[in-house]
Design a protein around this motif. Structure first.
Motif, PDB file in Angstrom:
ATOM      1  N   ILE A  65       0.732   9.493 -33.477  1.00  0.00           N
ATOM      2  CA  ILE A  65       0.944   8.802 -32.206  1.00  0.00           C
ATOM      3  C   ILE A  65       2.225   9.312 -31.564  1.00  0.00           C
ATOM      4  CG2 ILE A  65       1.178   6.524 -31.145  1.00  0.00           C
ATOM      5  CD1 ILE A  65       0.133   5.280 -33.618  1.00  0.00           C
ATOM      6  N   GLN A  66       2.305   9.200 -30.246  1.00  0.00           N
ATOM      7  CA  GLN A  66       3.541   9.566 -29.579  1.00  0.00           C
ATOM      8  C   GLN A  66       4.353   8.326 -29.243  1.00  0.00           C
ATOM      9  OE1 GLN A  66       2.652  12.719 -26.789  1.00  0.00           O
ATOM     10  NE2 GLN A  66       4.840  12.754 -26.298  1.00  0.00           N
ATOM     11  N   ILE A  67       5.668   8.458 -29.426  1.00  0.00           N
ATOM     12  CA  ILE A  67       6.557   7.299 -29.291  1.00  0.00           C
ATOM     13  C   ILE A  67       6.641   6.855 -27.826  1.00  0.00           C
ATOM     14  CG2 ILE A  67       8.779   8.405 -28.810  1.00  0.00           C
ATOM     15  CD1 ILE A  67       9.930   6.799 -31.140  1.00  0.00           C
ATOM     16  N   THR A  93       4.617   4.999 -25.968  1.00  0.00           N
ATOM     17  CA  THR A  93       3.402   5.088 -25.165  1.00  0.00           C
ATOM     18  C   THR A  93       2.618   3.780 -25.251  1.00  0.00           C
ATOM     19  OG1 THR A  93       2.234   5.950 -27.086  1.00  0.00           O
ATOM     20  CG2 THR A  93       3.120   7.549 -25.556  1.00  0.00           C
ATOM     21  N   THR A  94       1.705   3.605 -24.327  1.00  0.00           N
ATOM     22  CA  THR A  94       0.778   2.486 -24.421  1.00  0.00           C
ATOM     23  C   THR A  94      -0.107   2.684 -25.654  1.00  0.00           C
ATOM     24  OG1 THR A  94      -0.603   3.753 -22.922  1.00  0.00           O
ATOM     25  CG2 THR A  94       0.660   1.978 -21.971  1.00  0.00           C
ATOM     26  N   THR A  95      -0.285   3.948 -26.013  1.00  0.00           N
ATOM     27  CA  THR A  95      -1.091   4.326 -27.168  1.00  0.00           C
ATOM     28  C   THR A  95      -0.712   3.561 -28.429  1.00  0.00           C
ATOM     29  OG1 THR A  95      -0.944   6.520 -26.212  1.00  0.00           O
ATOM     30  CG2 THR A  95      -1.835   6.362 -28.419  1.00  0.00           C
ATOM     31  N   SER A 117       5.502  11.897 -12.537  1.00  0.00           N
ATOM     32  CA  SER A 117       4.078  12.198 -12.501  1.00  0.00           C
ATOM     33  C   SER A 117       3.733  12.829 -13.841  1.00  0.00           C
ATOM     34  CB  SER A 117       3.794  13.147 -11.338  1.00  0.00           C
ATOM     35  OG  SER A 117       2.434  13.431 -11.268  1.00  0.00           O
ATOM     36  N   ARG A 118       3.432  11.990 -14.825  1.00  0.00           N
ATOM     37  CA  ARG A 118       3.398  12.503 -16.200  1.00  0.00           C
ATOM     38  C   ARG A 118       2.469  11.665 -17.066  1.00  0.00           C
ATOM     39  NH1 ARG A 118       4.424  11.948 -20.811  1.00  0.00           N
ATOM     40  NH2 ARG A 118       5.561  13.504 -21.934  1.00  0.00           N
ATOM     41  N   ASN A 119       1.192  11.719 -16.831  1.00  0.00           N
ATOM     42  CA  ASN A 119       0.199  10.976 -17.619  1.00  0.00           C
ATOM     43  C   ASN A 119       0.689   9.570 -17.913  1.00  0.00           C
ATOM     44  OD1 ASN A 119       0.987  13.737 -18.896  1.00  0.00           O
ATOM     45  ND2 ASN A 119      -1.237  13.727 -18.954  1.00  0.00           N
ATOM     46  N   THR A 120       1.184   8.900 -16.904  1.00  0.00           N
ATOM     47  CA  THR A 120       1.795   7.602 -17.174  1.00  0.00           C
ATOM     48  C   THR A 120       0.891   6.453 -16.760  1.00  0.00           C
ATOM     49  OG1 THR A 120       4.007   8.482 -17.044  1.00  0.00           O
ATOM     50  CG2 THR A 120       3.769   6.133 -16.652  1.00  0.00           C
ATOM     51  N   THR A 121       0.633   5.572 -17.720  1.00  0.00           N
ATOM     52  CA  THR A 121      -0.266   4.455 -17.492  1.00  0.00           C
ATOM     53  C   THR A 121       0.424   3.350 -16.695  1.00  0.00           C
ATOM     54  OG1 THR A 121      -1.348   4.916 -19.572  1.00  0.00           O
ATOM     55  CG2 THR A 121      -1.694   2.728 -18.644  1.00  0.00           C
ATOM     56  N   TRP A 122      -0.269   2.864 -15.700  1.00  0.00           N
ATOM     57  CA  TRP A 122       0.192   1.744 -14.890  1.00  0.00           C
ATOM     58  C   TRP A 122      -0.085   0.470 -15.671  1.00  0.00           C
ATOM     59  CZ3 TRP A 122      -1.862   1.076  -9.194  1.00  0.00           C
ATOM     60  CH2 TRP A 122      -1.186   0.010  -8.570  1.00  0.00           C
ATOM     61  N   GLU A 180       3.876  -4.600 -17.596  1.00  0.00           N
ATOM     62  CA  GLU A 180       5.247  -4.596 -18.118  1.00  0.00           C
ATOM     63  C   GLU A 180       6.071  -3.483 -17.472  1.00  0.00           C
ATOM     64  OE1 GLU A 180       8.429  -3.108 -20.485  1.00  0.00           O
ATOM     65  OE2 GLU A 180       6.481  -2.133 -20.440  1.00  0.00           O
ATOM     66  N   ARG A 181       5.465  -2.329 -17.323  1.00  0.00           N
ATOM     67  CA  ARG A 181       6.211  -1.211 -16.732  1.00  0.00           C
ATOM     68  C   ARG A 181       6.534  -1.494 -15.273  1.00  0.00           C
ATOM     69  NH1 ARG A 181       2.887   3.813 -19.502  1.00  0.00           N
ATOM     70  NH2 ARG A 181       3.853   3.568 -21.556  1.00  0.00           N
ATOM     71  N   ASP A 182       5.566  -2.065 -14.578  1.00  0.00           N
ATOM     72  CA  ASP A 182       5.751  -2.346 -13.163  1.00  0.00           C
ATOM     73  C   ASP A 182       6.825  -3.413 -12.977  1.00  0.00           C
ATOM     74  OD1 ASP A 182       5.239  -2.049 -10.507  1.00  0.00           O
ATOM     75  OD2 ASP A 182       3.092  -2.424 -10.658  1.00  0.00           O
ATOM     76  N   GLU A 240      11.800   9.215 -22.591  1.00  0.00           N
ATOM     77  CA  GLU A 240      12.870   9.269 -21.587  1.00  0.00           C
ATOM     78  C   GLU A 240      12.406   8.926 -20.191  1.00  0.00           C
ATOM     79  OE1 GLU A 240      14.570  13.429 -23.483  1.00  0.00           O
ATOM     80  OE2 GLU A 240      13.365  13.418 -21.674  1.00  0.00           O
ATOM     81  N   ARG A 241      11.088   8.997 -19.961  1.00  0.00           N
ATOM     82  CA  ARG A 241      10.611   9.083 -18.580  1.00  0.00           C
ATOM     83  C   ARG A 241      11.099   7.966 -17.668  1.00  0.00           C
ATOM     84  NH1 ARG A 241       4.199   7.900 -19.995  1.00  0.00           N
ATOM     85  NH2 ARG A 241       4.719   6.674 -21.815  1.00  0.00           N
ATOM     86  N   PHE A 242      11.089   6.706 -18.154  1.00  0.00           N
ATOM     87  CA  PHE A 242      11.458   5.616 -17.249  1.00  0.00           C
ATOM     88  C   PHE A 242      12.950   5.620 -16.955  1.00  0.00           C
ATOM     89  CE2 PHE A 242       7.671   4.022 -19.611  1.00  0.00           C
ATOM     90  CZ  PHE A 242       6.784   4.282 -18.587  1.00  0.00           C
ATOM     91  N   THR A 247      -4.476   9.587 -28.197  1.00  0.00           N
ATOM     92  CA  THR A 247      -3.755   9.441 -26.927  1.00  0.00           C
ATOM     93  C   THR A 247      -4.828   9.282 -25.851  1.00  0.00           C
ATOM     94  OG1 THR A 247      -2.067  10.350 -25.454  1.00  0.00           O
ATOM     95  CG2 THR A 247      -3.532  11.936 -26.484  1.00  0.00           C
ATOM     96  N   ASP A 248      -4.445   9.394 -24.586  1.00  0.00           N
ATOM     97  CA  ASP A 248      -5.435   9.336 -23.512  1.00  0.00           C
ATOM     98  C   ASP A 248      -6.495  10.410 -23.759  1.00  0.00           C
ATOM     99  OD1 ASP A 248      -3.549   7.606 -22.507  1.00  0.00           O
ATOM    100  OD2 ASP A 248      -2.670   9.109 -21.181  1.00  0.00           O
ATOM    101  N   ALA A 249      -7.744  10.093 -23.455  1.00  0.00           N
ATOM    102  CA  ALA A 249      -8.816  11.058 -23.715  1.00  0.00           C
ATOM    103  C   ALA A 249      -8.542  12.389 -23.018  1.00  0.00           C
ATOM    104  CB  ALA A 249     -10.151  10.484 -23.266  1.00  0.00           C
TER     105      ALA A 249
HETATM  106  N1  LIG Z   1      -0.741   7.170 -20.788  1.00  0.00           N
HETATM  107  C1  LIG Z   1       0.033   6.767 -21.916  1.00  0.00           C
HETATM  108  C2  LIG Z   1       0.227   7.903 -22.903  1.00  0.00           C
HETATM  109  C3  LIG Z   1       1.010   9.042 -22.378  1.00  0.00           C
HETATM  110  C4  LIG Z   1       1.089  10.138 -23.411  1.00  0.00           C
HETATM  111  O1  LIG Z   1       1.161   9.876 -24.605  1.00  0.00           O
HETATM  112  N2  LIG Z   1       1.008  11.353 -23.015  1.00  0.00           N
HETATM  113  C5  LIG Z   1       1.061  12.409 -23.976  1.00  0.00           C
HETATM  114  C6  LIG Z   1      -0.295  12.988 -24.235  1.00  0.00           C
HETATM  115  S1  LIG Z   1      -1.325  13.111 -22.831  1.00  0.00           S
HETATM  116  C7  LIG Z   1       1.961  13.449 -23.427  1.00  0.00           C
HETATM  117  O2  LIG Z   1       2.224  13.460 -22.258  1.00  0.00           O
HETATM  118  N3  LIG Z   1       2.464  14.332 -24.265  1.00  0.00           N
HETATM  119  C8  LIG Z   1       3.206  15.462 -23.839  1.00  0.00           C
HETATM  120  C9  LIG Z   1       4.666  15.406 -24.046  1.00  0.00           C
HETATM  121  O3  LIG Z   1       5.151  14.586 -24.814  1.00  0.00           O
HETATM  122  O4  LIG Z   1       5.385  16.161 -23.404  1.00  0.00           O
HETATM  123  C10 LIG Z   1       1.347   6.185 -21.483  1.00  0.00           C
HETATM  124  O5  LIG Z   1       1.646   6.254 -20.297  1.00  0.00           O
HETATM  125  O6  LIG Z   1       2.058   5.636 -22.300  1.00  0.00           O
END
Ligand SMILES: N[C@@H](CCC(=O)N[C@@H](CS)C(=O)NCC(=O)O)C(=O)O
Lengths: 337, 395
Positions: free
Chosen positions: A148-150, A152-154, A99-104, A107-109, A85-87, A194-196
């Motif tokens: 994997i999480q949907i 994501t860049t992952t 502000s949520r572990n989001t990769t720059w 394509e996103r930019d 949902e974030r974007f 996912t991100d380390a």
């Molecule tokens: N940095 C990647 C991956 C972001 C990602 O998968 N984050 C996960 C793991 S750090 C996360 O935030 N999960 C928690 C959630 O879904 O609420 C991106 O921007 O696509």
């Protein structure tokens, strides 16, 4: 005619709604708080603690923005958004900063209608496996099931990596990190990727954190940073310079503990940062105390890092790439002048 | 049509006075207005998207997807396009829906009949089942099957052995899988033709029985008819099939085919849930058949089972089909809950991953909505046709 009134009204409202959006800074000031999109499920980055207080690097960054705008780090409302949902949440104005572990990424930019303000945390994608599997390297993962999480860049990186090394895998794709973790933890998938930093964070939520190891391979660049809606350069400047203020403060040795003493400093760079010289804050549309407030109320970058993800926290992350450039890291902020 | 008492107006104004024409003109005007509004909204949206810096258009469908999908019914790899990913997702949605529609309908009928059974225990058990299943949220049931039942299965290395060829483990049900060297398509098509043939034959046999009172061994002859074409095709196409037998290797089974646990959990939950509702529809339909019908049939000496099959159910069908249709449509829409357990359906693959990777929310949501709409319409067309076929003739 009555039949047409409803759709007509809908179209009109839509058009008006689009036309009526003012600058984000004004909007934020009017409503009295910054609306911040965070994950909410990644300890160390953004998650409520036992008392329901939001904690984390991503969270503290949003507090810093609130401190810069309002002089009050608590004038921020945290809105948990999923990776999917974030974007949309940012595009539609539901949140003012993401502000949520989001990769720059390009394509996103370019295509998502958002702008990145900078990099808050330099990261890369890693793999976590159960120690019981006896795997030592990502190259041994041929045929594995991978959680994997949907959105994501992952999702893309892992496909690239396996293809490049002539290996195959089965993706199991989840919307939320909670489900992904449970599924990995119960053994449905061999690997969680996912991100380390995210791996280190999610490991702390597992039934038995010591049973899992993070493999040495880092397969991608994941510069994680705050993003804002495209097309409002005043607001993106504010968010960007809040980040730079945090880094510059650390470089100049200004901390939340010594900031009042530093007001007496003769160092011109410190004086500019703390608003004693010039009207730099006003140029951003803020007060000249903006950066003073940020450091005083939230801390500098190093303080925020150590408190949330540093070696003394459950995540135990060394500064590494996230050290100042003067210490061999990548953190380098343009000067406040 | 025009009133003979009033003189007929001449020229174009005549159109406005003719009631039929007036209706047509009003409809056309309404249609034009709606179309104009939609076009206006579309243009406005395109402009706003551009202003907000959000990509738009359908060009993305030809771009390389770059992600993997766990269950693909058609050829797919990370090098395929987003359009291909769309079809993979859609087929996955249709596959789970089709399986669940068939299974829940059969189970629902059985349960509905059981609820009315004179056997007290059976009726009660069916009643309890229906109440429980209908009153627990579907999402919870899906998670229950997935997390509480399927995930705790042993890992591949300790998989439950089903006769040495199939295995059940937390990676799913691993089965021997036919690999066609040649002739696969021909045999498949011939099988479909055979089934159609058998069905046509059964319909014909029934009509003949009604006409002449003589019955044929429908089941046996039907089976023969269904089996004949594929056998013929097999011989003619000189089909070669190799069975791929699953074997443990490294992490997982290699070879064979896998029914993923996500599919199993979703299919179980959707089937069991929907069957509860269908059971109620069936019960209501049967109870709507007047008692006199049953008594009359019984007094002709028909056995209870035949009374049911020949007298009650055909009449009950008229009451059952409309709500059954809506159960089927609801099932398709409910299948979109797949995304919570990671089953790669349309919502997950297209409205999830693809949407996020391309950022084209408007186009993707529009396509997805149209697809669900189209599927619902097709279901209701089929069911309406079936309903017409079942309706009492000559009334
Ligand atoms: N940095 C990647 C991956 C972001 C990602 O998968 N984050 C996960 C793991 S750090 C996360 O935030 N999960 C928690 C959630 O879904 O609420 C991106 O921007 O696509």
């Amino acid at each position: 005619m009555k039949r047409f009134l409803v759709p007509l009204a809908a179209v009109l409202t839509l058009a008006l709604a689009c036309a009526a959006s003012a600058g984000t800074l004004d909007d934020v000031k009017n409503k009295g708080f910054v609306s911040a999109g965070v994950s909410g499920k990644v300890p160390g980055f953004s998650a409520p603690d036992q008392d329901g207080v939001w904690r984390g690097l991503d969270v503290d960054f949003c507090r810093a923005v609130a401190a810069a705008v309002f002089g009050d780090p608590d004038k921020v409302k945290f809105v948990p958004v999923t990776t999917k949902e974030r974007f949309t949440a940012l595009q539609t104005g539901e949140i003012d900063v993401l502000s949520r572990n989001t990769t720059w990424s390009l394509e996103r930019d370019a295509a998502q209608g958002i702008d990145f303000a900078g990099v808050l945390f330099y990261d890369g994608q890693g793999f976590m496996v159960s120690k019981k599997l006896g795997v030592k390297s990502a190259r041994e993962l041929d045929g594995a099931s991978i959680c994997i999480q949907i959105g994501t860049t992952t999702e893309m990186n892992v496909s690239d990596y396996f293809a490049a090394h002539g290996m195959t895998f089965k993706p199991v794709v989840f919307e939320s990190a909670d489900e992904a973790t449970v599924i990995y933890d119960t053994g449905r998938a061999d690997v969680y990727t996912t991100d380390a930093s995210g791996l280190a964070a999610r490991r702390t939520t597992m039934s038995n954190p010591d049973e899992h190891i993070i493999l040495p391979e880092i397969i991608s660049k994941e510069p994680l940073g705050p993003a804002v809606r495209q097309g409002d350069s005043q607001w993106s400047d504010i968010v960007r310079w809040t980040l730079f203020a945090l880094i510059n403060a650390e470089e100049l040795g200004v901390t939340s503990a010594n900031v009042d003493e530093m007001l007496k400093s003769e160092n011109p760079a410190v004086k500019r940062l703390l608003g004693l010289d010039g009207n730099l804050g006003e140029q951003l549309g803020l007060t000249n105390q903006w950066a003073y407030n940020v450091v005083k109320l939230v801390g500098n970058y190093g303080e925020i890092y150590d408190r949330n993800v540093g070696p003394a926290t459950p995540l135990k992350l060394e500064r590494g790439l996230n050290a100042l450039w003067t210490n061999g890291g990548l953190l380098y902020a343009p000067p406040v002048r | 049509m025009a009133d003979p008492a009033t003189p007929e107006p001449k020229g174009p104004s005549r159109l406005l006075h003719d009631r039929r024409w007036r209706a047509v003109i009003a409809q056309a005007a309404a249609f034009a207005l709606v179309a104009a509004l939609l076009a206006c909204a579309g243009l406005n949206m395109a402009r706003n998207l551009e202003r907000a810096g959000i990509a738009s258009g359908f060009g993305f469908l030809d771009q390389v997807a770059g992600f993997e999908i766990s269950q693909t019914l058609i050829e797919y790899s990370r090098a395929s396009t987003y359009a291909r990913a769309f079809w993979v997702g859609l087929l996955n949605t249709l596959a789970v829906s089709a399986v669940c529609i068939a299974a829940s309908t059969v189970l629902g009928f059985l349960l509905g009949l059981l609820r009315l059974s004179p056997n007290w225990l059976a009726a009660r058990l069916a009643g309890v089942y229906v109440e429980v299943v209908r009153n627990v949220p579907l999402l919870l049931q899906i998670l229950f099957w997935y997390i509480a039942v399927l995930n705790p299965l042993p890992p591949p290395r300790q998989a439950l052995d089903l006769g040495g060829v199939a295995y059940l483990c937390n990676r799913g049900l691993v089965l021997p899988w036919p690999q066609w060297e040649r002739g696969g398509l021909a045999v498949g098509l011939a099988l479909a033709a055979g089934l159609a043939l058998a069905w046509g034959f059964a319909a014909w046999a029934r009509r003949r029985r009604v006409r002449t009172g003589r019955s044929l061994p429908v089941w046996r002859l039907g089976a023969l008819l269904a089996a004949l074409p594929p056998a013929l095709a097999w011989a003619l196409a000189d089909a070669r099939v190799e069975w791929s037998i699953p074997a443990l290797s490294g992490f997982n089974f290699r070879g064979g085919g896998t029914v993923e646990p996500e599919f199993i959990a979703l299919a179980l939950a959707l089937t069991l849930y929907t069957a509860g509702f269908i059971a109620e529809n069936v019960r209501a339909g049967i109870q709507a058949v007047p008692r006199g019908q049953i008594e009359a049939a019984a007094s002709l000496g028909l056995r209870p089972w035949r009374v049911m099959r020949l007298v009650v159910v055909p009449q009950a069908m008229r009451v059952i089909i409309p709500p059954l249709t809506s159960q089927h449509m609801t099932l398709v829409k409910n299948s979109s809950l797949a995304v919570v357990i990671g089953y790669p359906d349309l919502m997950s693959v297209f409205a999830g991953t693809t949407l996020n990777q391309t950022g084209q929310a408007v186009e993707i949501i529009a396509i997805t909505m149209l697809v669900y709409l189209a599927v619902s319409i097709v279901i209701s067309l089929i069911m309406n046709w079936y309903n017409d076929a079942m309706a009492l003739k000559g009334r």
